[in-house]
Scaffold this motif. Structure first.
Motif, PDB file in Angstrom:
ATOM      1  N   HIS A  46       0.786  -1.232   0.000  1.00 34.02           N
ATOM      2  CA  HIS A  46       0.000   0.000   0.000  1.00 34.02           C
ATOM      3  C   HIS A  46       0.821   1.287   0.000  1.00 34.02           C
ATOM      4  CE1 HIS A  46      -3.399  -2.575   0.802  1.00 34.02           C
ATOM      5  NE2 HIS A  46      -2.743  -3.088   1.831  1.00 34.02           N
ATOM      6  N   ILE A  47       2.096   1.237   0.309  1.00 36.17           N
ATOM      7  CA  ILE A  47       2.876   2.467   0.510  1.00 36.17           C
ATOM      8  C   ILE A  47       2.909   3.339  -0.735  1.00 36.17           C
ATOM      9  CG2 ILE A  47       5.113   1.400  -0.018  1.00 36.17           C
ATOM     10  CD1 ILE A  47       4.477   4.093   2.650  1.00 36.17           C
ATOM     11  N   GLU A  48       3.056   2.739  -1.899  1.00 36.63           N
ATOM     12  CA  GLU A  48       3.103   3.550  -3.114  1.00 36.63           C
ATOM     13  C   GLU A  48       1.766   4.258  -3.341  1.00 36.63           C
ATOM     14  OE1 GLU A  48       4.419   3.315  -7.799  1.00 36.63           O
ATOM     15  OE2 GLU A  48       4.452   1.492  -6.590  1.00 36.63           O
ATOM     16  N   TRP A  49       0.684   3.564  -3.087  1.00 38.88           N
ATOM     17  CA  TRP A  49      -0.639   4.171  -3.256  1.00 38.88           C
ATOM     18  C   TRP A  49      -0.827   5.337  -2.285  1.00 38.88           C
ATOM     19  CZ3 TRP A  49      -5.114   4.793  -0.354  1.00 38.88           C
ATOM     20  CH2 TRP A  49      -6.239   5.173  -1.083  1.00 38.88           C
ATOM     21  N   TYR A  50      -0.420   5.152  -1.032  1.00 37.60           N
ATOM     22  CA  TYR A  50      -0.551   6.229  -0.043  1.00 37.60           C
ATOM     23  C   TYR A  50       0.259   7.461  -0.457  1.00 37.60           C
ATOM     24  CZ  TYR A  50      -2.555   2.777   3.179  1.00 37.60           C
ATOM     25  OH  TYR A  50      -3.336   1.833   3.765  1.00 37.60           O
ATOM     26  N   LEU A  51       1.496   7.242  -0.860  1.00 39.13           N
ATOM     27  CA  LEU A  51       2.355   8.365  -1.224  1.00 39.13           C
ATOM     28  C   LEU A  51       1.853   9.075  -2.474  1.00 39.13           C
ATOM     29  CD1 LEU A  51       5.857   6.809  -0.514  1.00 39.13           C
ATOM     30  CD2 LEU A  51       4.657   8.535   0.834  1.00 39.13           C
ATOM     31  N   ARG A  52       1.486   8.322  -3.482  1.00 36.15           N
ATOM     32  CA  ARG A  52       0.973   8.949  -4.704  1.00 36.15           C
ATOM     33  C   ARG A  52      -0.341   9.685  -4.447  1.00 36.15           C
ATOM     34  NH1 ARG A  52       3.862   7.897  -9.193  1.00 36.15           N
ATOM     35  NH2 ARG A  52       5.218   6.071  -9.170  1.00 36.15           N
ATOM     36  N   THR A  53      -1.176   9.163  -3.569  1.00 37.95           N
ATOM     37  CA  THR A  53      -2.425   9.835  -3.214  1.00 37.95           C
ATOM     38  C   THR A  53      -2.146  11.171  -2.536  1.00 37.95           C
ATOM     39  OG1 THR A  53      -3.590   7.746  -2.976  1.00 37.95           O
ATOM     40  CG2 THR A  53      -4.543   9.647  -1.871  1.00 37.95           C
ATOM     41  N   LEU A  54      -1.224  11.168  -1.578  1.00 36.86           N
ATOM     42  CA  LEU A  54      -0.875  12.424  -0.903  1.00 36.86           C
ATOM     43  C   LEU A  54      -0.353  13.459  -1.889  1.00 36.86           C
ATOM     44  CD1 LEU A  54       0.842  11.187   2.367  1.00 36.86           C
ATOM     45  CD2 LEU A  54      -1.200  12.601   2.204  1.00 36.86           C
ATOM     46  N   LEU A  55       0.532  13.041  -2.778  1.00 38.20           N
ATOM     47  CA  LEU A  55       1.108  13.975  -3.746  1.00 38.20           C
ATOM     48  C   LEU A  55       0.060  14.473  -4.738  1.00 38.20           C
ATOM     49  CD1 LEU A  55       4.456  12.105  -4.363  1.00 38.20           C
ATOM     50  CD2 LEU A  55       4.129  14.218  -3.074  1.00 38.20           C
ATOM     51  N   PHE A  56      -0.828  13.595  -5.183  1.00 43.33           N
ATOM     52  CA  PHE A  56      -1.872  13.987  -6.140  1.00 43.33           C
ATOM     53  C   PHE A  56      -2.860  14.969  -5.511  1.00 43.33           C
ATOM     54  CE2 PHE A  56      -6.097  13.289  -7.981  1.00 43.33           C
ATOM     55  CZ  PHE A  56      -5.841  13.674  -9.283  1.00 43.33           C
ATOM     56  N   VAL A  57      -3.326  14.661  -4.321  1.00 45.14           N
ATOM     57  CA  VAL A  57      -4.294  15.539  -3.661  1.00 45.14           C
ATOM     58  C   VAL A  57      -3.666  16.888  -3.335  1.00 45.14           C
ATOM     59  CG1 VAL A  57      -5.722  15.831  -1.598  1.00 45.14           C
ATOM     60  CG2 VAL A  57      -5.703  13.651  -2.794  1.00 45.14           C
ATOM     61  N   SER A  58      -2.406  16.900  -2.947  1.00 47.63           N
ATOM     62  CA  SER A  58      -1.750  18.183  -2.659  1.00 47.63           C
ATOM     63  C   SER A  58      -1.632  19.027  -3.920  1.00 47.63           C
ATOM     64  CB  SER A  58      -0.376  17.965  -2.041  1.00 47.63           C
ATOM     65  OG  SER A  58       0.531  17.479  -3.004  1.00 47.63           O
ATOM     66  N   LYS A  59      -1.376  18.379  -5.055  1.00 48.36           N
ATOM     67  CA  LYS A  59      -1.299  19.119  -6.314  1.00 48.36           C
ATOM     68  C   LYS A  59      -2.675  19.650  -6.707  1.00 48.36           C
ATOM     69  CE  LYS A  59       1.515  17.815  -9.517  1.00 48.36           C
ATOM     70  NZ  LYS A  59       2.190  17.115 -10.623  1.00 48.36           N
ATOM     71  N   MET A  60      -3.721  18.847  -6.504  1.00 52.99           N
ATOM     72  CA  MET A  60      -5.075  19.282  -6.850  1.00 52.99           C
ATOM     73  C   MET A  60      -5.540  20.444  -5.974  1.00 52.99           C
ATOM     74  SD  MET A  60      -5.938  17.510  -9.403  1.00 52.99           S
ATOM     75  CE  MET A  60      -7.657  17.853  -9.529  1.00 52.99           C
ATOM     76  N   LYS A  61      -5.111  20.457  -4.712  1.00 53.38           N
ATOM     77  CA  LYS A  61      -5.499  21.525  -3.793  1.00 53.38           C
ATOM     78  C   LYS A  61      -4.502  22.674  -3.794  1.00 53.38           C
ATOM     79  CE  LYS A  61      -8.160  18.807  -0.519  1.00 53.38           C
ATOM     80  NZ  LYS A  61      -8.319  18.439   0.891  1.00 53.38           N
ATOM     81  N   ALA A  62      -3.453  22.575  -4.602  1.00 56.16           N
ATOM     82  CA  ALA A  62      -2.391  23.585  -4.666  1.00 56.16           C
ATOM     83  C   ALA A  62      -1.811  23.838  -3.282  1.00 56.16           C
ATOM     84  CB  ALA A  62      -2.893  24.874  -5.298  1.00 56.16           C
TER      85      ALA A  62
END
Length: 134
Positions: A46-62
């Motif tokens: 799950h670690i890759e999914w967690y990290l990519r999710t955090l990075l994606f959501v942070s980019k979407m929320k600027a």
């Protein structure tokens, strides 16, 4: 007629400049980065999914984030996966091996004036602190 057109273009230019300046001021003053500390142990699935999710959501929320993965001596590929992702994002991802509660307290104290989110990935209730669950 030319004077009228120049005044319209000038007004639009001034409005655009003010919007950009106010956005830059708001972002620098009010949008400090969020620091996530992910405590892992054998989370290779799950670690890759967690990290990519955090990075994606942070980019979407600027919103700028900084993620620290503290590995508690995993026996699977958790650390290797996290290190591979950290190579491509050295300013956002940091990998540390678990050094005990004192190390964690020291790291949190370093960022005490900023927002720090601690998530133990083995605890399903704490996973709600990852933005995708919000």
């Amino acid at each position: 007629m030319i004077v009228g057109l120049l005044s319209i273009f000038g007004a639009y230019g001034l409005a655009i400049a003010m919007v950009h300046l106010s956005r830059a001021w708001f972002r620098s003053e009010h949008r400090r980065p969020i620091h996530y500390v992910l405590l892992t142990r054998n989370n290779a699935m799950h670690i890759e999914w967690y990290l990519r999710t955090l990075l994606f959501v942070s980019k979407m929320k600027a919103r700028d984030i900084h993620v620290v993965v503290m590995d508690e001596r995993s026996e699977d590929d958790t650390l290797a996966i996290a290190e591979r992702l950290a190579e491509s994002r050295p300013n956002q991802l940091e990998i540390m091996e678990w050094g005990g509660d004192a190390q964690l307290d020291e790291w949190i104290a370093r960022y005490e004036s900023e927002e720090v989110v601690l998530v133990r990935l083995s605890n399903t209730k704490e996973l709600q602190h990852i933005p995708l669950y919000q």
